[in-house]
Design an enzyme around this catalytic site. Sequence first.
Site, mmCIF file in Angstrom:
data_model
loop_
_atom_site.group_PDB
_atom_site.id
_atom_site.type_symbol
_atom_site.label_atom_id
_atom_site.label_comp_id
_atom_site.label_asym_id
_atom_site.label_seq_id
_atom_site.Cartn_x
_atom_site.Cartn_y
_atom_site.Cartn_z
ATOM 1 N N ILE A 282 65.124 -70.323 67.339
ATOM 2 C CA ILE A 282 63.904 -69.666 67.792
ATOM 3 C C ILE A 282 62.832 -70.739 67.939
ATOM 4 O O ILE A 282 62.956 -71.837 67.391
ATOM 5 C CB ILE A 282 63.440 -68.541 66.825
ATOM 6 C CG1 ILE A 282 63.299 -69.072 65.392
ATOM 7 C CG2 ILE A 282 64.382 -67.359 66.875
ATOM 8 C CD1 ILE A 282 62.831 -68.019 64.390
ATOM 9 N N ASP A 283 61.778 -70.427 68.688
ATOM 10 C CA ASP A 283 60.733 -71.410 68.959
ATOM 11 C C ASP A 283 60.013 -71.827 67.676
ATOM 12 O O ASP A 283 59.990 -71.095 66.683
ATOM 13 C CB ASP A 283 59.710 -70.838 69.934
ATOM 14 C CG ASP A 283 60.295 -70.554 71.304
ATOM 15 O OD1 ASP A 283 61.313 -71.181 71.650
ATOM 16 O OD2 ASP A 283 59.734 -69.702 72.015
ATOM 17 N N LYS A 284 59.377 -72.984 67.740
ATOM 18 C CA LYS A 284 58.641 -73.526 66.601
ATOM 19 C C LYS A 284 57.659 -72.512 66.033
ATOM 20 O O LYS A 284 57.594 -72.306 64.816
ATOM 21 C CB LYS A 284 57.901 -74.796 67.027
ATOM 22 C CG LYS A 284 56.972 -75.360 65.953
ATOM 23 C CD LYS A 284 56.200 -76.567 66.479
ATOM 24 C CE LYS A 284 55.226 -77.093 65.434
ATOM 25 N NZ LYS A 284 54.438 -78.246 65.931
#
Length: 330
Positions: A149-151
């Site tokens: 998942i994104d940062k």
Amino acid sequence: MPEHINYYNPIGLKTEQQIELIVPPEMAGLRLDQALAELCPEYSRSRLKSWVNSGNILIDNKTLRPRDKVNGGEAVIITPIADTSLNIKAEPIALNIVYEDESMLVVNKPAGLVVHPAAGNWDGTLQNALLHHDPALEGLPRAGLVHRIDKETSGLLMVARTLTAHKLLVDQLQARAFEREYLTVVRGYMTAGGTVDAPLARHPTDRKKYAVREGGKEAITHYRVAQRFAKHTLLKVNLETGRTHQIRVHMSHINHAIVGDQVYGGRFKPLANASELLSDTLRGFKRQALHAARLGVVHPVTGEPISWECEMPADMAHLVEVLAKETPVK
């Protein structure tokens, strides 16, 4: 990619460092390196080719060349070599582990933590933390991480601890058998749920972004309303596919960008007649309000369905609380 989930054959792995599988009949005529790339997409073709050349991949207990053709039905034994070329170091970073057994673990990632090392973030990542937690993960692709998942997205991530588990979990992911539910706060009042079926590809001018584009990769997002506010909506979102930035791009595409998304949400626009508390809360929310709240799979050893849930982190819970208090639906 041809279906290969039924042909993966973990016929009693001799060690955790071996993968055993069968080349499916429909791959007859392919070069060995092509067949391996389709059977093992979690490894790069260059790495598989190097293992063939080094004798770490046996076909019917023999070594072949990458360009040799397969007939279908061959038994393949792969002995992976840990990739140390990036020199990814173990680091004592705290992990919020919500489940762990001998074959897998599930982590609740906080917002702000990068998943994989990359340019500009070679340390301080989830992968560095996992290698400290379990040094044996060095022998698995990306330290066992099955997806990402994104940062600035928080929530649940699946990690395999053996090559057998990794292969079976990747197969589930590719077969769209993962259950992945997100919570997100979007701009605008939504009356009902729906589905966004719109292909995604790299943005034509900004290569760091993605966009809905004809000819892109299939991307399908299902959403339903969890809670309404006067000018915002809390959604439950389920992924049918898992493209990079998929939820963020799809929500922006239907004109309901995620609150705090500074890439796909455009410039912050204050609400008219908003209270100081509401204005400060919205302006101060600097990440996308997106949380991976639920994750479900078939356990790679027991074969039983298993799932996990985690509550929204404090910053997102506070955002929802303020919206409910300051902008109730009348």
